[in-house]
Motif scaffolding. Structure first.
Motif, PDB file in Angstrom:
ATOM      1  N   LEU A 143      -3.649   7.703   3.439  1.00  0.00           N
ATOM      2  CA  LEU A 143      -4.790   6.880   2.986  1.00  0.00           C
ATOM      3  C   LEU A 143      -4.798   5.539   2.731  1.00  0.00           C
ATOM      4  O   LEU A 143      -6.117   4.531   3.210  1.00  0.00           O
ATOM      5  N   THR A 144      -4.228   4.874   1.760  1.00  0.00           N
ATOM      6  CA  THR A 144      -3.320   4.048   1.329  1.00  0.00           C
ATOM      7  C   THR A 144      -3.367   2.845   2.059  1.00  0.00           C
ATOM      8  O   THR A 144      -3.278   1.511   2.362  1.00  0.00           O
ATOM      9  N   ILE A 145      -2.138   3.419   2.990  1.00  0.00           N
ATOM     10  CA  ILE A 145      -1.946   3.052   4.173  1.00  0.00           C
ATOM     11  C   ILE A 145      -2.985   2.135   4.945  1.00  0.00           C
ATOM     12  O   ILE A 145      -3.104   1.010   5.775  1.00  0.00           O
ATOM     13  N   LEU A 146      -3.705   3.920   5.392  1.00  0.00           N
ATOM     14  CA  LEU A 146      -4.689   3.332   6.378  1.00  0.00           C
ATOM     15  C   LEU A 146      -5.742   1.849   5.957  1.00  0.00           C
ATOM     16  O   LEU A 146      -6.643   1.299   6.443  1.00  0.00           O
ATOM     17  N   CYS A 147      -6.019   2.492   4.604  1.00  0.00           N
ATOM     18  CA  CYS A 147      -7.687   1.562   4.240  1.00  0.00           C
ATOM     19  C   CYS A 147      -6.522  -0.088   4.108  1.00  0.00           C
ATOM     20  O   CYS A 147      -7.777  -0.950   4.004  1.00  0.00           O
ATOM     21  N   ALA A 148      -5.615   0.400   3.567  1.00  0.00           N
ATOM     22  CA  ALA A 148      -5.123  -1.750   3.844  1.00  0.00           C
ATOM     23  C   ALA A 148      -5.091  -1.954   4.678  1.00  0.00           C
ATOM     24  O   ALA A 148      -4.935  -3.032   5.270  1.00  0.00           O
ATOM     25  N   PHE A 149      -4.704  -1.578   6.333  1.00  0.00           N
ATOM     26  CA  PHE A 149      -5.302  -1.823   7.252  1.00  0.00           C
ATOM     27  C   PHE A 149      -5.731  -1.920   8.452  1.00  0.00           C
ATOM     28  O   PHE A 149      -6.706  -3.112   8.663  1.00  0.00           O
ATOM     29  N   ILE A 150      -7.252  -1.629   7.573  1.00  0.00           N
ATOM     30  CA  ILE A 150      -8.507  -1.525   7.580  1.00  0.00           C
ATOM     31  C   ILE A 150      -9.185  -2.861   7.389  1.00  0.00           C
ATOM     32  O   ILE A 150      -9.445  -3.710   8.114  1.00  0.00           O
ATOM     33  N   SER A 151      -8.324  -2.708   5.459  1.00  0.00           N
ATOM     34  CA  SER A 151      -9.071  -3.655   4.860  1.00  0.00           C
ATOM     35  C   SER A 151      -8.416  -5.424   5.391  1.00  0.00           C
ATOM     36  O   SER A 151      -8.959  -6.315   5.879  1.00  0.00           O
ATOM     37  N   VAL A 152      -6.735  -5.233   5.892  1.00  0.00           N
ATOM     38  CA  VAL A 152      -6.550  -7.020   5.982  1.00  0.00           C
ATOM     39  C   VAL A 152      -6.975  -7.423   7.535  1.00  0.00           C
ATOM     40  O   VAL A 152      -7.292  -8.509   8.206  1.00  0.00           O
TER      41      VAL A 152
ATOM     42  N   ALA B 211       1.251  -1.386  -0.003  1.00  0.00           N
ATOM     43  CA  ALA B 211      -0.202  -0.413   0.185  1.00  0.00           C
ATOM     44  C   ALA B 211       0.435   1.529   0.069  1.00  0.00           C
ATOM     45  O   ALA B 211       0.355   2.303  -0.754  1.00  0.00           O
ATOM     46  N   PHE B 212       2.271   1.048   0.775  1.00  0.00           N
ATOM     47  CA  PHE B 212       2.653   2.307   0.380  1.00  0.00           C
ATOM     48  C   PHE B 212       3.556   2.310  -0.624  1.00  0.00           C
ATOM     49  O   PHE B 212       3.577   3.276  -0.643  1.00  0.00           O
ATOM     50  N   ARG B 213       3.922   1.610  -1.376  1.00  0.00           N
ATOM     51  CA  ARG B 213       4.484   1.912  -2.723  1.00  0.00           C
ATOM     52  C   ARG B 213       3.267   2.003  -3.731  1.00  0.00           C
ATOM     53  O   ARG B 213       3.647   3.109  -4.306  1.00  0.00           O
ATOM     54  N   ILE B 214       2.076   1.360  -3.600  1.00  0.00           N
ATOM     55  CA  ILE B 214       0.873   2.483  -4.397  1.00  0.00           C
ATOM     56  C   ILE B 214       1.529   3.309  -3.773  1.00  0.00           C
ATOM     57  O   ILE B 214       0.300   4.823  -4.965  1.00  0.00           O
ATOM     58  N   GLY B 215       0.721   3.809  -3.161  1.00  0.00           N
ATOM     59  CA  GLY B 215       0.715   4.986  -2.727  1.00  0.00           C
ATOM     60  C   GLY B 215       1.111   5.967  -2.830  1.00  0.00           C
ATOM     61  O   GLY B 215       1.386   7.779  -3.057  1.00  0.00           O
ATOM     62  N   LEU B 216       2.525   5.765  -2.623  1.00  0.00           N
ATOM     63  CA  LEU B 216       3.974   6.455  -2.889  1.00  0.00           C
ATOM     64  C   LEU B 216       4.179   7.131  -5.177  1.00  0.00           C
ATOM     65  O   LEU B 216       4.464   8.027  -5.160  1.00  0.00           O
ATOM     66  N   VAL B 217       4.205   5.852  -5.613  1.00  0.00           N
ATOM     67  CA  VAL B 217       3.359   6.440  -7.496  1.00  0.00           C
ATOM     68  C   VAL B 217       2.882   6.526  -7.083  1.00  0.00           C
ATOM     69  O   VAL B 217       2.537   7.685  -8.684  1.00  0.00           O
ATOM     70  N   ALA B 218       1.636   6.525  -7.366  1.00  0.00           N
ATOM     71  CA  ALA B 218       0.438   7.551  -7.046  1.00  0.00           C
ATOM     72  C   ALA B 218       0.693   8.845  -6.549  1.00  0.00           C
ATOM     73  O   ALA B 218       0.043   9.754  -7.836  1.00  0.00           O
ATOM     74  N   ALA B 219       0.587   9.143  -5.820  1.00  0.00           N
ATOM     75  CA  ALA B 219       1.735  10.435  -5.128  1.00  0.00           C
ATOM     76  C   ALA B 219       2.340  11.178  -6.580  1.00  0.00           C
ATOM     77  O   ALA B 219       2.037  12.540  -6.469  1.00  0.00           O
ATOM     78  N   LEU B 220       3.924   9.951  -6.659  1.00  0.00           N
ATOM     79  CA  LEU B 220       4.006  11.256  -7.725  1.00  0.00           C
ATOM     80  C   LEU B 220       4.205  11.146  -8.875  1.00  0.00           C
ATOM     81  O   LEU B 220       4.163  12.697  -9.471  1.00  0.00           O
ATOM     82  N   LEU B 221       2.881  10.218  -9.702  1.00  0.00           N
ATOM     83  CA  LEU B 221       2.662  10.814 -10.356  1.00  0.00           C
ATOM     84  C   LEU B 221       1.594  11.766 -10.632  1.00  0.00           C
ATOM     85  O   LEU B 221       1.454  12.302 -11.304  1.00  0.00           O
ATOM     86  N   ALA B 222       0.180  11.361  -9.465  1.00  0.00           N
ATOM     87  CA  ALA B 222      -0.719  13.194  -9.169  1.00  0.00           C
ATOM     88  C   ALA B 222       0.208  14.022  -8.917  1.00  0.00           C
ATOM     89  O   ALA B 222       0.374  15.317  -9.663  1.00  0.00           O
TER      90      ALA B 222
END
Length: 294
Positions: free
Chosen positions: A271-280, A215-226
């Motif tokens: 948000l991605t880390i929090l959502c991953a934490f809740i979902s797991v 989730a951290f990697r996805i959030g980081l890549v998405a933040a860099l792109l956005a």
């Protein structure tokens, strides 16, 4: 073959999650950009208002100097500009394309001080407090300011600010929901892996770790792109369309850059880390039977 298929599916889900998160962050960053630019625009409008202090013709130069010094010390004064009687008459002659002295005999234009207000004081309540004090100063004959325009702006700005704030809050909630659904669907595809790890006695913290890292990697890549896309848009607006002019620099300030990019990176990671934490945690609490039912 089966492992290769699972790996391909996992990579596809990761790319899909990254793209979806990027689009959400672009939308959120765009709203933050417009909100901060609207705030700068309203501040710019308020700083354009001037209070004109008219000076008596009988006022001595020494009194005018004291008056100018007193006005510059006022907390609401951003800049004080002095216009002499001669300069005011010349400007009026140029506007009327004639010489007032030819048919009036003497210029009725008094010397004056133009006070450019600070944005926080350019409102009706502040004017009602400090205008009477200005009129009581020695050498002042009258104080003139655009009352109707300031009243209109004082009524409009709070309404617009409230609408933008409500829109920002609503979009933040929507962004959280969209990112949460994206992350949850990604984790949903690996729910049996979570259950298998539970059966072999893995601790919840150990199970959560790879999902939070992903989730951290996805959030980081998405933040860099956005952030790159929004930052490129801001740069284009400020230096290509605006050509680096003062007007665009007053709208696209460092505050706009910091607020926009900061919001994108904070929301993208948290948000991605929090959502991953809740979902797991949601799948960790499920029994084997519930895994199949879900």
């Amino acid at each position: 073959m089966q492992n290769r298929k699972k790996r391909s599916t996992g990579n596809f889900n990761t790319v899909t999650s990254c793209i979806s998160t990027t689009l959400v962050l672009i939308l959120l960053g765009t709203v933050v950009t417009f909100v901060t630019m609207a705030n700068n625009f309203s501040r710019q409008l308020r700083e354009e208002f001037t209070v004109t202090v008219l000076v008596n013709d009988t006022t001595s130069n020494a009194t005018q100097y004291k008056l100018q010094a007193a006005l510059r010390q006022m907390p609401y004064a951003r800049h004080v500009n002095y216009i002499s009687k001669e300069k005011g008459t010349k400007e009026l002659n140029e506007a009327l394309q004639g010489d007032m002295g030819d048919f009036i005999g003497a210029s009725p234009i008094p010397a004056e001080f133009e006070i450019y207000l600070k944005a926080d004081y350019a409102n009706e309540d502040s004017l009602n407090r400090y205008v009477p004090a200005l009129k009581s100063l020695p050498g002042v004959s009258d104080v003139v300011y655009p009352r109707e325009e300031i009243q209109t702006l004082s009524k409009t700005i709070p309404t617009v600010s409230l609408v933008l704030l409500a829109l920002a809050v609503l979009l933040t909630f929507v962004s959280f929901s969209l990112i949460n659904n994206t992350v949850r669907m990604n984790i949903y595809a690996r729910r049996f892996t979570i259950h298998t790890m539970k059966l072999v006695g893995a601790k919840w913290r150990y199970i959560r770790r790879p999902f939070l890292a992903q989730a951290f990697r996805i959030g980081l890549v998405a933040a860099l792109l956005a952030g790159g896309l929004i930052g490129g848009g801001l740069y284009y607006m400020q230096y290509v369309v605006g050509g680096g002019e003062v007007y665009f620099n007053q709208l696209v300030t460092p505050t706009v850059w910091i607020a926009t990019l900061g919001t994108i990176f904070v929301c993208g990671l948290l948000l991605t880390i929090l959502c991953a934490f809740i979902s797991v945690n949601r799948f960790l609490k499920m029994s084997g039977a519930d895994m199949y039912l879900k």
